[in-house]
Enzyme design. Structure first.
Site, PDB file in Angstrom:
ATOM      1  CG  HIS A 242     -10.145  -7.234   7.163  1.00  0.00           C
ATOM      2  ND1 HIS A 242      -9.214  -7.785   8.001  1.00  0.00           N
ATOM      3  CD2 HIS A 242      -9.703  -7.472   5.897  1.00  0.00           C
ATOM      4  CE1 HIS A 242      -8.247  -8.353   7.273  1.00  0.00           C
ATOM      5  NE2 HIS A 242      -8.518  -8.161   6.005  1.00  0.00           N
TER       6      HIS A 242
ATOM      7  CD  GLU B  38      -1.772  -2.397   1.512  1.00  0.00           C
ATOM      8  OE1 GLU B  38      -0.617  -2.639   1.934  1.00  0.00           O
ATOM      9  OE2 GLU B  38      -2.659  -3.281   1.417  1.00  0.00           O
TER      10      GLU B  38
END
Lengths: 331, 319
Positions: free
Chosen positions: A130, A61
């Site tokens: 998440h 990322e």
């Protein structure tokens, strides 16, 4: 003619239309190409635009966010997808120290037309890494615009505006809403940032809600109507810039405000909006501003626990009623 | 490409500009005319000038917190740099960035950077952009030995390799990350092996030899421009001064510093020029004097530039 689209289809349509319109626009992220995205938002884009412009990245990322910043600085208009909003923590240096500050630090020389799409929201039994809703972090940082749409139409229109903006923009999509259907108008209709939308007019209390919490607030408003409480539901749609005037006008009319947002309550969006209202409409308030955020705990896994952490209709109704005090009388 | 005497003399001049610029930075800093931090590039000039001599004007560089040398080598204006480090309105960033954030987008200078490794994403992205815009521009990222241990190094080199991006990773190993010897905190005796692990060709270069730096960079630039992908250059160099002005240098010995200074990169090119008959001692002295006057004028420009209007504080957050 409006058509029924899901939230995911609306997001995809916005990207496809912008990529057709401007060859500088491209998409990169994990599994956005061949797989069509983990939430199937980007299905079909690879086939139409090819692997250069719909670019599958390694799971890195910080790295691909950094590449997007450099590409944006030098003539491209990248859209970066961060699959789960939680993973954006890995890219924070690239966003906060680089992308958001390059224009200011360079005295206005740099232009960073970067759009970040990511998700928020619990409710999927995905546990603490998440499920977070981290939009407040970005709203805190100067140099980035923050959109948090609640409907397919808003998602499409706001994303189109973000892609055309010459600044860093981040759009938060609640992963629980991707299958939500709604009317989306035909045509090229970007929605400007900084314009709140009244999702339901009312007289007695203002419910300011964001993202999927708008739908929870609308359900609560229906139930409140049965008890003759008329709730106005207003969606800021973008946190930065914020349509302060629309929120304040609504509260001036109703005299009561409850703010509902899925980020953690402490130091969050609800705190900021409450401050805005008391700064600008204190004399019009009939009760203290109330707020409901996510519980200040990591998001738990078990369904018996997870839903305890998210605002729901019952909590909204209770919080609204509490503004009238325990005896139900005007304070 | 063989370097002619005029090009070599220009490279000499640019190294002297950097040296004198930094000496004047030391002077204004210690006289209290420059706030903040000053990270001097003295000793490392051959790396910046040798590398940028192999670049075209429309190529990109990303720089570091020790960035003055890179900016000058790529063509940055020293008067506007001086104004910037003093926080003045005629500075490159109108006083909003200071020493660690000078950029000149018109020269492809995508900014010095206050984060170690902060330029790696930017420069790799510029290379991606060059490719997607179908130009033959290349992108060269300067970074220090400290950045080799940042995760972003691995992430960006990996992407540059899989996508064959036109980027040159130029590591300036000046032997110290702040106050800590690179050798104490860096595993592996062969740092080029880190690039080789991604099948990225790498060369180790004597960073005090400007011709060696130029030649290696030209090799990497040729590769990048012809679509062969990224390269890694490890330039061994040394900073004569501390991490920043005010650093007491307690972590290294005087002998060590003197050993490196004995191999000074500017004197080395000067000897080559005079030995080859391209320039006389007097020619070089004339260059030194002209540069000194130029830098003094730049300091003067900075000192006479006004401070920014406080109302500018809210400008340039958004386009």
């Amino acid at each position: 003619m409006p058509r029924k689209l899901t939230f995911a289809q609306a997001v995809r349509e916005a990207m496809a239309e912008e990529m057709r319109r401007d060859p500088a626009v491209f998409l990169m992220g994990e599994d956005v190409g061949g797989a069509g995205g983990v939430f199937k938002v980007t299905v079909g884009l690879l086939e139409e635009f090819g692997p250069e412009r719909v670019r599958d990245t390694p799971i890195a990322e910080a790295g691909f966010m950094g590449l997007a910043v450099g590409a944006a600085l030098t003539g491209m208009r990248p859209i970066v997808e961060i699959m789960f909003g939680d993973f954006i923590t890995l890219a924070m240096d690239q966003i906060v120290n680089q992308a958001c500050k390059l224009r200011y630090m360079s005295g206005g020389q740099a232009r960073v037309p970067l759009t970040i799409r990511t998700t928020l929201g619990a409710g999927r039994s995905s546990a603490a890494q998440h499920s977070q809703s981290l939009h407040a972090w970005f709203a805190h940082i100067p140099g980035i615009k923050v959109a948090i749409p609640s409907t397919p139409a808003d998602a499409k229109g706001l994303l189109k505006s973000a892609i055309r903006d010459d600044n860093v923009c981040i759009v938060f999509e609640d992963k629980m809403m991707y299958r939500l259907e709604g009317d989306v108008p035909d045509g090229d209709l970007p929605i400007p940032f900084g314009q709140a939308d009244v999702k339901r007019p009312g007289e007695d209390v203002t419910l300011i809600a964001t993202s999927s919490m708008v739908h929870v607030a609308l359900k609560a408003a229906e139930l409140l109507q049965k008890e003759n409480i008329s709730a106005e539901v207003i969606d800021p749609r973008t946190l930065v810039p914020l349509d302060r005037e629309a929120l304040v006008q609504s509260v001036r009319k109703t005299g009561r405000a409850l703010i509902i947002d899925e980020g953690h309550q402490k130091y969050g969006v609800t705190a900021e909006l409450a401050a805005v209202i008391q700064e600008e409409a204190f004399d019009d308030l009939d009760a203290p501003v109330a707020r409901l955020g996510a519980a200040d705990v990591p998001v738990p896994f078990s369904t018996a626990l997870e839903f305890e952490t998210i605002p729901n209709e019952a909590r909204i109704i209770a919080a609204v009623k509490a503004t009238w005090g325990p005896d139900g009388k005007k304070r | 490409m063989e370097l002619g005497p005029e090009k070599l003399k220009d490279m000499y001049r640019r190294m002297v500009v950097i040296r004198k610029f930094e000496e004047h930075i030391y002077d204004i800093y210690t006289r209290g005319l420059m706030p903040g931090l000053a990270h001097l590039y003295i000793g490392e000039e051959a790396v910046a000038v040798g590398a940028c001599a192999a670049l075209r004007d429309d190529d990109f560089i990303a720089s570091t917190h020790r960035g003055h040398g890179h900016l000058i080598a790529k063509g940055g204006r020293i008067d506007r740099m001086m104004a910037e480090v003093m926080g003045k309105v005629d500075g490159y960033c109108r006083g909003k960035g200071g020493s660690m954030h000078i950029a000149d987008m018109s020269l492809g200078i995508l900014g010095a950077n206050g984060i170690v490794g902060g330029g790696l994403g930017i420069i790799t992205g510029a290379a991606l952009s060059a490719r997607m815009r179908k130009t033959d521009q290349v992108a060269l990222g300067f970074f220090g030995d400290g950045a080799l241990n940042q995760g972003i190094f691995l992430e960006t080199v990996n992407m540059a390799a899989i996508w064959k991006l036109p980027v040159i990773y130029l590591c300036e190993n000046n032997q110290y990350g702040e106050y800590t010897a690179a050798s104490k905190v860096t595993a592996g005796h062969d740092l080029c092996a880190r690039a080789a692990a991604f099948d990225v060709p790498a060369r180790q270069v004597d960073g005090l030899d400007i011709l060696a730096v130029y030649e290696a960079t030209q090799w990497a630039v040729d590769r990048a421009r012809s679509g062969e992908g990224p390269s890694f250059l490890l330039c061994q160099t040394y900073r004569y001064r501390g991490h920043h002005v005010g650093d007491q240098n307690t972590y290294r010995t005087k002998e060590e510093i003197e050993q490196w200074m004995a191999r000074d990169c500017i004197r080395r090119l000067a000897s080559r020029l005079t030995a080859g008959g391209s320039a006389s001692e007097a020619d070089l002295r004339a260059v030194d004097e002209a540069v000194e006057a130029e830098v003094v004028a730049a300091v003067d420009f900075g000192l006479h530039s006004p401070m920014p209007d406080p109302r500018e504080v809210v400008e340039h957050v958004f386009a």
